[in-house]
Scaffold this motif. Structure first.
Motif, PDB file in Angstrom:
ATOM      1  N   ILE A 123       0.840  -1.198   0.000  1.00 15.39           N
ATOM      2  CA  ILE A 123       0.000   0.000   0.000  1.00 15.39           C
ATOM      3  C   ILE A 123       0.876   1.249   0.000  1.00 15.39           C
ATOM      4  N   ALA A 124       1.924   1.207   0.846  1.00 11.62           N
ATOM      5  CA  ALA A 124       2.838   2.351   0.896  1.00 11.62           C
ATOM      6  C   ALA A 124       3.483   2.584  -0.459  1.00 11.62           C
ATOM      7  N   GLN A 125       3.891   1.489  -1.112  1.00 14.96           N
ATOM      8  CA  GLN A 125       4.542   1.630  -2.426  1.00 14.96           C
ATOM      9  C   GLN A 125       3.581   2.176  -3.469  1.00 14.96           C
ATOM     10  N   ILE A 126       2.330   1.753  -3.376  1.00 16.60           N
ATOM     11  CA  ILE A 126       1.338   2.272  -4.321  1.00 16.60           C
ATOM     12  C   ILE A 126       1.187   3.780  -4.141  1.00 16.60           C
ATOM     13  N   TYR A 127       1.061   4.212  -2.880  1.00 15.55           N
ATOM     14  CA  TYR A 127       0.821   5.635  -2.655  1.00 15.55           C
ATOM     15  C   TYR A 127       2.046   6.510  -2.898  1.00 15.55           C
ATOM     16  N   THR A 128       3.262   5.915  -2.827  1.00 14.60           N
ATOM     17  CA  THR A 128       4.430   6.739  -3.137  1.00 14.60           C
ATOM     18  C   THR A 128       4.793   6.643  -4.615  1.00 14.60           C
ATOM     19  N   GLY A 129       4.042   5.857  -5.359  1.00 16.93           N
ATOM     20  CA  GLY A 129       4.259   5.807  -6.794  1.00 16.93           C
ATOM     21  C   GLY A 129       5.225   4.716  -7.262  1.00 16.93           C
ATOM     22  N   GLU A 130       5.753   3.915  -6.320  1.00 16.85           N
ATOM     23  CA  GLU A 130       6.675   2.858  -6.753  1.00 16.85           C
ATOM     24  C   GLU A 130       5.945   1.761  -7.514  1.00 16.85           C
ATOM     25  N   ILE A 131       4.748   1.454  -7.065  1.00 14.73           N
ATOM     26  CA  ILE A 131       3.913   0.515  -7.809  1.00 14.73           C
ATOM     27  C   ILE A 131       2.841   1.344  -8.494  1.00 14.73           C
ATOM     28  N   ASP A 132       2.760   1.245  -9.822  1.00 11.66           N
ATOM     29  CA  ASP A 132       1.745   2.059 -10.482  1.00 11.66           C
ATOM     30  C   ASP A 132       0.828   1.237 -11.372  1.00 11.66           C
ATOM     31  N   ASN A 133       0.905  -0.094 -11.249  1.00  8.63           N
ATOM     32  CA  ASN A 133       0.010  -0.914 -12.042  1.00  8.63           C
ATOM     33  C   ASN A 133      -0.593  -1.998 -11.159  1.00  8.63           C
ATOM     34  N   TRP A 134      -1.887  -2.263 -11.344  1.00  8.87           N
ATOM     35  CA  TRP A 134      -2.572  -3.252 -10.500  1.00  8.87           C
ATOM     36  C   TRP A 134      -1.990  -4.648 -10.658  1.00  8.87           C
ATOM     37  N   GLN A 135      -1.380  -4.915 -11.821  1.00  2.55           N
ATOM     38  CA  GLN A 135      -0.787  -6.228 -12.064  1.00  2.55           C
ATOM     39  C   GLN A 135       0.220  -6.612 -10.982  1.00  2.55           C
ATOM     40  N   GLU A 136       0.954  -5.627 -10.495  1.00  2.00           N
ATOM     41  CA  GLU A 136       2.015  -5.926  -9.539  1.00  2.00           C
ATOM     42  C   GLU A 136       1.487  -6.366  -8.179  1.00  2.00           C
ATOM     43  N   VAL A 137       0.225  -6.110  -7.907  1.00  2.00           N
ATOM     44  CA  VAL A 137      -0.335  -6.567  -6.634  1.00  2.00           C
ATOM     45  C   VAL A 137      -1.448  -7.594  -6.869  1.00  2.00           C
ATOM     46  N   GLY A 138      -1.424  -8.225  -8.031  1.00  2.00           N
ATOM     47  CA  GLY A 138      -2.354  -9.316  -8.289  1.00  2.00           C
ATOM     48  C   GLY A 138      -3.641  -8.912  -8.962  1.00  2.00           C
ATOM     49  N   GLY A 139      -3.668  -7.752  -9.567  1.00  2.00           N
ATOM     50  CA  GLY A 139      -4.883  -7.323 -10.246  1.00  2.00           C
ATOM     51  C   GLY A 139      -4.724  -7.377 -11.750  1.00  2.00           C
ATOM     52  N   GLU A 140      -5.574  -6.628 -12.441  1.00  2.00           N
ATOM     53  CA  GLU A 140      -5.494  -6.598 -13.893  1.00  2.00           C
ATOM     54  C   GLU A 140      -4.425  -5.609 -14.349  1.00  2.00           C
ATOM     55  N   ASP A 141      -4.119  -5.666 -15.637  1.00  2.00           N
ATOM     56  CA  ASP A 141      -3.104  -4.755 -16.175  1.00  2.00           C
ATOM     57  C   ASP A 141      -3.722  -3.381 -16.402  1.00  2.00           C
ATOM     58  N   PHE A 159      -3.657   7.352   8.072  1.00  2.00           N
ATOM     59  CA  PHE A 159      -3.210   6.464   7.007  1.00  2.00           C
ATOM     60  C   PHE A 159      -1.721   6.648   6.719  1.00  2.00           C
ATOM     61  N   GLU A 160      -1.301   7.905   6.584  1.00  2.00           N
ATOM     62  CA  GLU A 160       0.095   8.149   6.211  1.00  2.00           C
ATOM     63  C   GLU A 160       1.046   7.783   7.347  1.00  2.00           C
ATOM     64  N   SER A 161       0.597   7.942   8.619  1.00  2.00           N
ATOM     65  CA  SER A 161       1.524   7.590   9.685  1.00  2.00           C
ATOM     66  C   SER A 161       1.640   6.069   9.833  1.00  2.00           C
ATOM     67  N   VAL A 162       0.545   5.337   9.592  1.00  2.00           N
ATOM     68  CA  VAL A 162       0.640   3.875   9.674  1.00  2.00           C
ATOM     69  C   VAL A 162       1.492   3.316   8.529  1.00  2.00           C
ATOM     70  N   THR A 163       1.298   3.850   7.341  1.00  2.00           N
ATOM     71  CA  THR A 163       2.032   3.320   6.197  1.00  2.00           C
ATOM     72  C   THR A 163       3.409   3.973   6.048  1.00  2.00           C
ATOM     73  N   GLY A 164       3.693   4.956   6.864  1.00  2.00           N
ATOM     74  CA  GLY A 164       4.998   5.617   6.787  1.00  2.00           C
ATOM     75  C   GLY A 164       5.194   6.415   5.516  1.00  2.00           C
ATOM     76  N   THR A 165       4.135   7.021   5.045  1.00  2.00           N
ATOM     77  CA  THR A 165       4.241   7.736   3.769  1.00  2.00           C
ATOM     78  C   THR A 165       3.980   9.233   3.925  1.00  2.00           C
ATOM     79  N   ALA A 166       4.090   9.748   5.160  1.00  2.00           N
ATOM     80  CA  ALA A 166       3.756  11.155   5.386  1.00  2.00           C
ATOM     81  C   ALA A 166       4.496  12.066   4.412  1.00  2.00           C
ATOM     82  N   ASP A 167       3.739  12.909   3.741  1.00  2.00           N
ATOM     83  CA  ASP A 167       4.262  13.894   2.778  1.00  2.00           C
ATOM     84  C   ASP A 167       4.956  13.275   1.568  1.00  2.00           C
ATOM     85  N   LYS A 168       4.840  11.957   1.401  1.00  2.00           N
ATOM     86  CA  LYS A 168       5.481  11.345   0.238  1.00  2.00           C
ATOM     87  C   LYS A 168       4.462  10.840  -0.768  1.00  2.00           C
ATOM     88  N   CYS A 169       3.188  10.932  -0.399  1.00  2.00           N
ATOM     89  CA  CYS A 169       2.160  10.367  -1.265  1.00  2.00           C
ATOM     90  C   CYS A 169       1.992  11.182  -2.540  1.00  2.00           C
TER      91      CYS A 169
END
Lengths: 270, 260
Positions: A123-141, A159-169
């Motif tokens: 989730i953190a990677q999705i919100y910081t932009g490292e993962i940008d396609n659903w395929q990488e987490v088991g979804g469609e392309d 949300f941001e404090s739990v995922t450690g993404t404060a100000d990086k989303c």
């Protein structure tokens, strides 16, 4: 003629005014005003309704977001502020925050999306932009669209404090209420969002996080990690009015537990 | 009153941040430890958005006005004018809501984008919103063209279409220009509707990217801002105010020229 007419209108208006204040029980006209977190809408809804039935005192609720609610208490614009994040240190100098319930932050996707489970890291990677396609987490392309909240939102803070993404989303949209987020995710098959578990309905799908489905037990035991408290915020400088104090006491009493549960949140252990 | 208030409350933040940095810096991160207050993205978004809305809305509006004044009969014209007046009275939230539920998903599907809440959707909503004022002002201008002009043109053997576009429209030029300026004013000042369809993230504007306007920055952040952030929002309002004053000034010049 004109003067007589005016006098009559004036008399009628006066009569109406007195009429309104004259009838009804003793408590009418008194209200408790609350202002703040849009995530707490259902909790405050249940609490205020029950309280009004019990005492006849009306509780108003102004859904503006946690940051605005805290600001409103500071500026004496409401009796009790509602916040879905803990107070910051500089806010604690002037304000008191009391937790009345815990709430999971549901990670939501469109019902068409096949993804069922994600880890906090994903989730953190999705919100910081490292993962940008659903395929990488088991979804469609298909590309991922991150829906978030405005900077002062308690949900965003939690949300941001739990995922450690404060100000990086990297958000595609910053919306100003819980309902907006749910509506947007429901209408876009590529979207991911976060919203108060208490407010999420059938229009979106809640994914489990680290294989834990958010529920009362998992939130209370801490297994479901994406959670935060619901706070009542009051000023240290001024005392609550009698009816506001009553409502405050009601919210932290055992009586409130069932109502909070009904609203979809988790009451604190007393 | 408003002018004095805006100037007094808008100046301190600009002083603190620095005028060039405030206007030209491309990053707006007001809530972090080291905040940045650059409103370039908002200014550009507002300008692009307005320009786009004019590009789409004005030709449509003028053609509509031509149709209403010159071609449509009394009955159709009456019905359509009524509808246009009604459009002017619809609150902007309603435009925003329709945009959010209809235009945003449609834009997403037509262009195959991951998300439809972007500058383009905002431009469409704005274009629709400026239509009523553009139509009604150009309609008045076209109606004011003396009948003799058109009759002379027709008598010289020009067709009806030629008459309309080579005689009537040029004769009503300054009135139509006023309509354009009015449209610009309406588009640049609109907040609620664009807030609901533009995604509201402070990025540099891209046609299919999520953007935030000058107006929406003030509207969405005012309720929770504090300190310098709060003052900076007043400065944004001041910038917006200057824009709108400039537009009104243009409008006045155009109208004065028309009188001559």
């Amino acid at each position: 003629m004109k003067i007589i007419k005016k006098a009559m209108i004036g008399a009628a208006a006066m009569a109406m005014l007195f009429g309104i204040s004259g009838c009804g029980d003793n408590n009418s006209g008194q209200t408790v005003s609350t202002d703040g977190s849009t995530s707490m809408e259902s909790v405050i809804g249940f609490l205020s309704e029950a309280y009004q039935e019990k005492t006849g005192i009306k509780v108003t609720y102004n859904p503006t977001g946690s940051g605005s609610g805290i600001q409103a208490v500071q500026e004496n614009r409401c009796d009790i502020g509602l916040s879905s994040r803990d107070l910051k240190d500089e806010e604690k100098e002037k304000l008191n925050g009391t937790v009345i319930a815990y709430d999971g932050i549901a990670v939501i996707v469109n019902p068409e999306n096949p993804v069922e489970d994600m880890s906090v890291e994903q989730i953190a990677q999705i919100y910081t932009g490292e993962i940008d396609n659903w395929q990488e987490v088991g979804g469609e392309d298909s590309p991922i669209v991150c829906i978030g909240r405005e900077a002062a939102s308690g949900t965003r803070d939690g949300f941001e404090s739990v995922t450690g993404t404060a100000d990086k989303c990297k958000y595609a949209q910053e919306l100003t209420s819980t309902g907006d987020v749910i509506q947007t995710v429901a209408s876009n098959p590529n979207a991911i969002g976060y919203a108060s578990l208490a407010s999420v309905g059938d229009s979106v799908k809640t994914v489990s996080v680290n294989s834990v489905t958010p529920s009362e037990e998992t939130i209370l035991s801490g297994d479901y990690s994406v959670q935060r408290g619901f706070f009542l915020v009051t000023s240290k400088d001024r005392n609550l009015s009698e009816q506001a104090q009553n409502f405050y006491d009601f919210c932290i009493s055992n009586e409130a537990d069932d109502l909070i549960r009904k609203a979809g949140a988790v009451p604190i252990e007393k | 009153m408003i002018t004095i208030f805006l100037i007094i409350s808008g100046i301190p933040a600009i002083k603190e941040i620095g005028l060039t940095e405030f206007l030209l810096e491309t990053e707006w991160i007001p809530t972090t430890g080291s905040p940045k207050f650059g409103i370039m993205p908002f200014i550009l978004t507002s300008l692009y958005g307005t320009f786009g809305a004019i590009l789409l809305g004005v030709p449509l509006g003028i053609l509509c006005a031509v149709f209403l004044t010159k071609i449509a009969g009394k009955r159709i014209g009456g019905v359509v004018s009524g509808a246009v007046d009604l459009m002017a009275g619809i609150p902007s939230v309603v435009y925003g809501l329709v945009g959010m539920i209809v235009i945003v998903p449609t834009v997403r599907e037509i262009f195959g984008l991951p998300d439809g809440a972007n500058l383009f959707s905002a431009i469409i909503v704005l274009a629709v919103m400026i239509l009523p004022s553009v139509i009604s002002v150009s309609e008045t201008a076209l109606n004011a063209v003396p009948k003799e002009f058109e009759e002379a043109s027709l008598a010289l053997g020009a067709t009806k279409t030629e008459t309309i576009f080579k005689v009537s429209v040029p004769a009503a030029k300054s009135g139509i220009l006023a309509a354009v300026v009015l449209g610009v004013g309406r588009a640049i000042g609109e907040a609620m509707a664009v807030m609901m369809v533009s995604g509201n993230v402070a990025n540099m504007p891209k046609i299919f990217g999520s953007v935030r306007f000058l107006t929406t920055a003030v509207a969405s952040e005012m309720s929770y801002s504090s300190g310098l952030h709060n003052k900076a929002l007043f400065s944004i309002a001041l910038v917006l105010f200057i824009f709108i004053m400039a537009i009104n000034l243009m409008l006045n010049i155009v109208i004065k020229r028309e009188k001559k």
